[in-house]
Design a protein around this motif. Structure first.
Motif, PDB file in Angstrom:
ATOM      1  N   TYR A 102      -0.060  -5.329  -8.105  1.00 59.45           N
ATOM      2  CA  TYR A 102      -1.287  -5.825  -7.478  1.00 59.45           C
ATOM      3  C   TYR A 102      -1.394  -7.333  -7.672  1.00 59.45           C
ATOM      4  O   TYR A 102      -0.806  -7.889  -8.599  1.00 59.45           O
ATOM      5  N   THR A 103      -2.152  -7.970  -6.800  1.00 58.55           N
ATOM      6  CA  THR A 103      -2.627  -9.322  -7.073  1.00 58.55           C
ATOM      7  C   THR A 103      -4.103  -9.172  -7.411  1.00 58.55           C
ATOM      8  O   THR A 103      -4.777  -8.266  -6.907  1.00 58.55           O
TER       9      THR A 103
ATOM     10  N   HIS B 130       0.836  -1.203   0.000  1.00 61.46           N
ATOM     11  CA  HIS B 130       0.000   0.000   0.000  1.00 61.46           C
ATOM     12  C   HIS B 130       0.872   1.255   0.000  1.00 61.46           C
ATOM     13  O   HIS B 130       1.817   1.371   0.777  1.00 61.46           O
ATOM     14  N   PHE B 131       0.538   2.180  -0.903  1.00 63.08           N
ATOM     15  CA  PHE B 131       1.185   3.491  -0.965  1.00 63.08           C
ATOM     16  C   PHE B 131       0.095   4.553  -0.918  1.00 63.08           C
ATOM     17  O   PHE B 131      -1.004   4.345  -1.431  1.00 63.08           O
ATOM     18  N   SER B 132       0.406   5.710  -0.332  1.00 54.76           N
ATOM     19  CA  SER B 132      -0.590   6.779  -0.281  1.00 54.76           C
ATOM     20  C   SER B 132      -0.816   7.382  -1.665  1.00 54.76           C
ATOM     21  O   SER B 132      -1.919   7.806  -1.988  1.00 54.76           O
ATOM     22  N   ASP B 133       0.224   7.427  -2.495  1.00 59.81           N
ATOM     23  CA  ASP B 133       0.095   7.895  -3.875  1.00 59.81           C
ATOM     24  C   ASP B 133       0.271   6.691  -4.792  1.00 59.81           C
ATOM     25  O   ASP B 133       1.327   6.057  -4.785  1.00 59.81           O
ATOM     26  N   VAL B 134      -0.767   6.387  -5.561  1.00 59.79           N
ATOM     27  CA  VAL B 134      -0.664   5.248  -6.459  1.00 59.79           C
ATOM     28  C   VAL B 134       0.058   5.639  -7.737  1.00 59.79           C
ATOM     29  O   VAL B 134       0.048   6.795  -8.145  1.00 59.79           O
ATOM     30  N   ASP B 135       0.705   4.651  -8.341  1.00 52.75           N
ATOM     31  CA  ASP B 135       1.478   4.853  -9.554  1.00 52.75           C
ATOM     32  C   ASP B 135       1.106   3.739 -10.534  1.00 52.75           C
ATOM     33  O   ASP B 135       0.825   2.616 -10.099  1.00 52.75           O
TER      34      ASP B 135
END
Length: 114
Positions: A103-104, A93-98
């Protein structure tokens, strides 16, 4: 994959008013569910950008795609009647997605006759 949980044969059995057994057998044409899912969180990672593309395709009603499994092409549509054509969780988990975040996912398809 739920490859062997579906049968092309469909059968009903009921009794007539005099108690006789009536069996009807038929052949299903299309509709085989195909569920692709990671076995664990260490395998089958998929990039967020790929998930976004799959989700966009899933939003197109009736879109038929070709899915190749072990070299066998299958014509499929997203199986959205259960409410979840795609289920995905980030590996981390990151606060800013890239778009390159991993992902699974579980992808729910249904094979159709072309």
């Amino acid at each position: 994959m739920d490859e062997f949980t579906w049968s092309a044969t469909v059968q009903t059995a009921e009794r007539s008013v005099n108690g006789q057994l009536i069996v009807q057998v038929g052949q299903r044409i299309g509709g085989r569910p195909i569920t692709l899912t990671a076995i664990d969180r260490q395998s089958a990672w998929i990039a967020r950008s790929t998930l976004e593309q799959l989700a966009a395709w899933g939003d197109i009603p009736g879109l038929q795609l070709t899915l190749s499994i072990r070299g066998i092409p299958r014509t499929v549509v997203f199986r959205a009647n259960e409410g979840k054509a795609i289920e995905a969780q980030p590996v981390m988990h990151f606060s800013d997605v890239d778009p390159t975040d991993w992902y699974t996912a579980t992808l729910n398809f249904m094979e159709v006759e072309a």
